[in-house]
Write an enzyme that holds these catalytic residues in place. Structure first.
Site, PDB file in Angstrom:
ATOM      1  N   ASP A  67     -33.888 -37.829 -10.027  1.00 35.59           N
ATOM      2  CA  ASP A  67     -34.853 -38.106  -8.966  1.00 35.59           C
ATOM      3  C   ASP A  67     -34.057 -38.086  -7.660  1.00 35.59           C
ATOM      4  OD1 ASP A  67     -36.354 -39.367  -7.001  1.00 35.59           O
ATOM      5  OD2 ASP A  67     -37.204 -40.852  -8.360  1.00 35.59           O
ATOM      6  N   VAL A  68     -34.371 -37.150  -6.781  1.00 33.40           N
ATOM      7  CA  VAL A  68     -33.545 -36.984  -5.571  1.00 33.40           C
ATOM      8  C   VAL A  68     -33.593 -38.199  -4.645  1.00 33.40           C
ATOM      9  CG1 VAL A  68     -33.610 -34.448  -5.550  1.00 33.40           C
ATOM     10  CG2 VAL A  68     -35.364 -35.757  -4.290  1.00 33.40           C
ATOM     11  N   ASN A  94     -34.709 -28.792  -1.677  1.00 32.06           N
ATOM     12  CA  ASN A  94     -36.075 -28.278  -1.762  1.00 32.06           C
ATOM     13  C   ASN A  94     -37.122 -29.274  -2.258  1.00 32.06           C
ATOM     14  OD1 ASN A  94     -38.169 -25.993  -2.312  1.00 32.06           O
ATOM     15  ND2 ASN A  94     -37.870 -26.984  -4.305  1.00 32.06           N
ATOM     16  N   TYR A 167     -46.477 -36.658   5.056  1.00 37.52           N
ATOM     17  CA  TYR A 167     -45.782 -35.386   4.806  1.00 37.52           C
ATOM     18  C   TYR A 167     -45.268 -34.773   6.112  1.00 37.52           C
ATOM     19  CZ  TYR A 167     -45.192 -30.562   3.073  1.00 37.52           C
ATOM     20  OH  TYR A 167     -44.702 -29.320   2.738  1.00 37.52           O
ATOM     21  N   LYS A 171     -41.355 -33.866   7.464  1.00 37.09           N
ATOM     22  CA  LYS A 171     -40.880 -32.543   7.868  1.00 37.09           C
ATOM     23  C   LYS A 171     -40.336 -32.589   9.306  1.00 37.09           C
ATOM     24  CE  LYS A 171     -41.762 -30.696   3.864  1.00 37.09           C
ATOM     25  NZ  LYS A 171     -40.667 -30.327   2.950  1.00 37.09           N
TER      26      LYS A 171
HETATM   27  P1  NAD Z   1     -44.054 -27.620  -6.259  1.00 35.09           P
HETATM   28  O1  NAD Z   1     -44.909 -28.826  -6.459  1.00 35.09           O
HETATM   29  O2  NAD Z   1     -44.375 -26.365  -6.977  1.00 35.09           O
HETATM   30  O3  NAD Z   1     -42.534 -27.978  -6.560  1.00 35.09           O
HETATM   31  C1  NAD Z   1     -41.935 -29.168  -6.161  1.00 35.09           C
HETATM   32  C2  NAD Z   1     -40.902 -29.550  -7.194  1.00 35.09           C
HETATM   33  O4  NAD Z   1     -40.213 -30.744  -6.754  1.00 35.09           O
HETATM   34  C3  NAD Z   1     -41.507 -29.873  -8.563  1.00 35.09           C
HETATM   35  O5  NAD Z   1     -40.802 -29.200  -9.577  1.00 35.09           O
HETATM   36  C4  NAD Z   1     -41.328 -31.379  -8.670  1.00 35.09           C
HETATM   37  O6  NAD Z   1     -41.156 -31.856 -10.002  1.00 35.09           O
HETATM   38  C5  NAD Z   1     -40.070 -31.592  -7.870  1.00 35.09           C
HETATM   39  N1  NAD Z   1     -39.912 -32.979  -7.481  1.00 35.09           N
HETATM   40  C6  NAD Z   1     -40.869 -33.816  -7.004  1.00 35.09           C
HETATM   41  N2  NAD Z   1     -40.345 -35.024  -6.792  1.00 35.09           N
HETATM   42  C7  NAD Z   1     -39.044 -34.962  -7.126  1.00 35.09           C
HETATM   43  C8  NAD Z   1     -37.992 -35.897  -7.134  1.00 35.09           C
HETATM   44  N3  NAD Z   1     -38.184 -37.161  -6.753  1.00 35.09           N
HETATM   45  N4  NAD Z   1     -36.775 -35.497  -7.556  1.00 35.09           N
HETATM   46  C9  NAD Z   1     -36.556 -34.220  -7.951  1.00 35.09           C
HETATM   47  N5  NAD Z   1     -37.536 -33.288  -7.982  1.00 35.09           N
HETATM   48  C10 NAD Z   1     -38.762 -33.671  -7.571  1.00 35.09           C
HETATM   49  O7  NAD Z   1     -44.074 -27.381  -4.678  1.00 35.09           O
HETATM   50  P2  NAD Z   1     -43.444 -26.223  -3.769  1.00 35.09           P
HETATM   51  O8  NAD Z   1     -44.565 -25.656  -2.982  1.00 35.09           O
HETATM   52  O9  NAD Z   1     -42.566 -25.344  -4.528  1.00 35.09           O
HETATM   53  O10 NAD Z   1     -42.608 -27.132  -2.753  1.00 35.09           O
HETATM   54  C11 NAD Z   1     -41.208 -27.047  -2.616  1.00 35.09           C
HETATM   55  C12 NAD Z   1     -40.819 -27.431  -1.197  1.00 35.09           C
HETATM   56  O11 NAD Z   1     -41.396 -26.503  -0.291  1.00 35.09           O
HETATM   57  C13 NAD Z   1     -41.317 -28.818  -0.758  1.00 35.09           C
HETATM   58  O12 NAD Z   1     -40.308 -29.455   0.013  1.00 35.09           O
HETATM   59  C14 NAD Z   1     -42.509 -28.487   0.111  1.00 35.09           C
HETATM   60  O13 NAD Z   1     -42.767 -29.477   1.077  1.00 35.09           O
HETATM   61  C15 NAD Z   1     -42.057 -27.198   0.736  1.00 35.09           C
HETATM   62  N6  NAD Z   1     -43.149 -26.396   1.298  1.00 35.09           N
HETATM   63  C16 NAD Z   1     -44.082 -25.802   0.483  1.00 35.09           C
HETATM   64  C17 NAD Z   1     -45.093 -25.054   1.068  1.00 35.09           C
HETATM   65  C18 NAD Z   1     -46.148 -24.358   0.246  1.00 35.09           C
HETATM   66  O14 NAD Z   1     -47.069 -23.791   0.845  1.00 35.09           O
HETATM   67  N7  NAD Z   1     -46.072 -24.339  -1.064  1.00 35.09           N
HETATM   68  C19 NAD Z   1     -45.166 -24.926   2.448  1.00 35.09           C
HETATM   69  C20 NAD Z   1     -44.208 -25.543   3.244  1.00 35.09           C
HETATM   70  C21 NAD Z   1     -43.199 -26.272   2.645  1.00 35.09           C
END
Ligand code: NAD
Length: 269
Positions: A67-68, A94, A167, A171
């Site tokens: 857990d990060v 990430n 959120y 960011k």
């Molecule tokens: P996702 O939900 O597919 O993946 C997120 C991953 O993080 C999951 O595998 C989850 O298990 C893991 N995670 C959650 N809490 C955690 C913890 N405490 N410790 C370790 N791992 C943990 O989402 P995504 O869209 O791939 O998001 C990844 C990153 O990209 C995030 O930081 C998100 O804010 C950012 N982001 C996504 C988008 C989008 O449109 N999808 C846009 C802007 C930013």
């Protein structure tokens, strides 16, 4: 065959079992980097399959549960990474979550958990990475940099987002964390940059794209006229992680199809 420049530059990707993190891990592995795939316990089977696929293609991969937001678990994760691959050169910070609510209804628990994972998680992993990069130092035969940190931010470090105060606040925080680290760590030859994804097709935002009505609404916000795919982000991360971007430090790279370009003004406002 010439060895990949990534072969001696192990990468640790947090939240790498799903979406953007998964694409980054697979992309860096395909480029030849040994990859540490950080994940949560319930993602074990997915990560075992990723590791098997990477190894079958001739790569190296290690799944690590952590857990990060937990200092001890992050410390242990980096120790496991160093034990497996000798060092870490690349951190893709990430992992991130959303716990959305109208502001007046937002609980302290949901505010705090999003801060803990999205912001404290990036702090803890960046700190662990910086410590490892400094311990090892620069090895010019491997890379001109001691290490590279890529912070996964969002267009919402710039664009306010109603219903997502927690959120968006994380960011915005990542923006100044990234810039400050970029300034402070540069003399140690550590590069720190951010990627700002726009709308990317992943589980985190499924309601925004899984019906044609929602997708059409979303596309009004994207001048380039398509939703982003996780690989769009992974390719940008791959460049920032590579030594091709050696003079890039403290940059915010939007990968968003133009979402930051005030699309509401496209018809003269
Ligand atoms: P996702 O939900 O597919 O993946 C997120 C991953 O993080 C999951 O595998 C989850 O298990 C893991 N995670 C959650 N809490 C955690 C913890 N405490 N410790 C370790 N791992 C943990 O989402 P995504 O869209 O791939 O998001 C990844 C990153 O990209 C995030 O930081 C998100 O804010 C950012 N982001 C996504 C988008 C989008 O449109 N999808 C846009 C802007 C930013």
């Amino acid at each position: 065959m010439e060895q990949s420049p990534f072969a001696r530059q192990p990468a640790l990707i947090t939240g790498a079992a799903s979406g953007i993190g998964r694409a980054c891990a697979l992309h860096l592995a395909a480029k030849g980097a040994p990859v540490v795939i950080n994940h949560l316990p319930h993602e074990q089977a997915t990560v075992e399959a990723m590791v098997a696929d990477i190894e079958q293609a001739g790569g190296r991969a290690l799944g690590v549960v952590a857990d990060v937001s937990n200092e001890e678990q992050v410390t242990e994760m980096f120790a496991k990474a160093v034990a497996a691959f000798g060092t870490v050169y690349i951190l893709v910070n990430n992992a991130g979550i959303q716990k959305d609510a109208e502001f007046a209804e937002m609980s302290v628990a949901d505010w705090q958990r999003v801060l803990d994972v999205n912001l404290t998680g990036q702090f803890l992993c960046a700190r662990a990475a910086a410590r490892e990069f400094r311990r090892r130092g620069v090895k010019p035969e491997i890379s001109p940099a001691a290490g590279k940190i890529i912070c996964m931010s969002s267009v919402h470090q710039v664009i306010p987002w109603a219903g997502h105060a927690n959120y968006a606040a994380t960011k915005g925080g990542i923006h100044m964390l990234m810039a400050t680290l970029a300034q402070e760590l540069a003399p140690a030859r550590i590069r720190v940059n951010a990627v700002l994804p726009g709308a990317i097709r992943t589980p985190i935002n499924r309601p925004a794209w899984d019906t044609s009505e929602a997708l059409n609404d979303l596309l009004r916000l994207i001048p380039y006229g398509r939703i982003g795919e996780p690989e769009d982000i992974a390719k940008a991360v791959g460049w920032l992680a590579s030594d091709d971007s050696d003079y890039v430090n403290g940059a915010n790279l939007a990968v968003d199809g133009g979402m930051l370009l005030y699309p509401g003004f496209a018809g003269h406002g």
